[in-house]
Scaffold this motif. Structure first.
Motif: not given
Length: 268
Positions: A3-5, A35-38, A204-206, A259-261
């Protein structure tokens, strides 16, 4: 972690120390870009402008531009324009970030130009007794007190150095006021970063090395928090914290795999 975008990333102690990349940080950043993550690089650093930070990081190989950088001075300027429009502001800070204080009227505090607001940036040699005492007197006379952050210390190549929070605590106690903080851990800082990315807190993730100002503060805003064991990270500070990070990693280099796994983190 599907769900992290959007990802918010602290700079000092996470990507670099004394502006030199930490092992694997450049490669990890490239993987996030691929990966195209903002992304937004969110920092309490007050020694450089956004343009200077972007140029320095790009020169070290990080795929970033000025539009990716959000600094405490830039957020402070927006706060001052909204809440203290036209006010005379005395800035006490290490480094010249005037280019990021657009629309803010700066004065030196002498003569008839007594400040309406005292603004503390990052600590350095500028935080002399005379300068702090002058700020104290202006606040006693009624000037508002604004701090870009409360960080007690930060990591350099030589070790930990005192930062603004160590001086701000004394100034607040002496003047019997509480400063308005505009950088991390203020909720408004994270809200500004999310708006910049067009993201919601839940997606979001910090990533940060400061468990209080970076990670737990982000989690209080509904953002997933990731603590890295680099920079200013200290095990005793981690143990004494009033909350637990959502994830703990050895370094930013481990973030793409998380993030990937969705693999288990490196928490103790």
């Amino acid at each position: 972690m599907e769900r992290i975008g959007a990802v918010l990333i602290d700079i000092d102690g996470v990507l670099t120390v004394s502006w030199k990349p930490l092992p694997g940080a450049v490669e990890a950043m490239k993987r996030l870009r691929d990966a195209g993550l903002p992304l937004a690089l969110v920092t309490n650093t007050t020694s450089r402008t956004r343009a200077s930070i972007a140029a320095k990081l790009a020169g070290e190989g990080f795929p970033v531009g000025v539009e990716d950088i959000l600094t405490a001075p830039a957020v402070t300027a927006a706060y001052l324009r909204e809440h203290h429009s036209g006010a005379r502001c005395l800035l006490l800070s290490s480094g010249d970030v005037r280019d990021d204080l657009e629309g803010v009227t700066l004065v030196d505090g002498t003569g008839d130009a007594a400040p309406d607001v005292v603004v503390l940036g990052g600590a350095g040699d500028e935080f002399s007794y005379a300068a702090l005492n002058a700020a104290f007197r202006h606040v006693q006379r009624g000037a508002a007190l604004i701090a870009m952050h409360r960080n007690l210390y930060w990591r350099t190549a030589e070790g930990l150095d005192l930062d603004t929070g160590a001086f701000l605590l004394g100034l607040e106690q002496a003047a019997r006021v509480e400063a308005e903080v505009t950088g991390k851990p203020a909720a408004t800082f994270f809200a500004t970063a999310l708006a910049h990315l067009g993201a919601t807190a839940s997606e979001a993730l910090m990533v940060g090395d400061d468990i209080e100002s970076d990670v737990l503060a982000a989690q209080r805003s509904g953002i997933t928090g990731v603590l890295v064991r680099t920079g200013k990270y200290l095990p005793e500070t981690h143990r004494a914290a009033d909350g637990s990070p959502d994830h703990v990693l050895d370094s930013f280099a481990d973030l793409p795999a998380l993030l990937e796994n969705g693999r288990p983190d490196a928490a103790d």
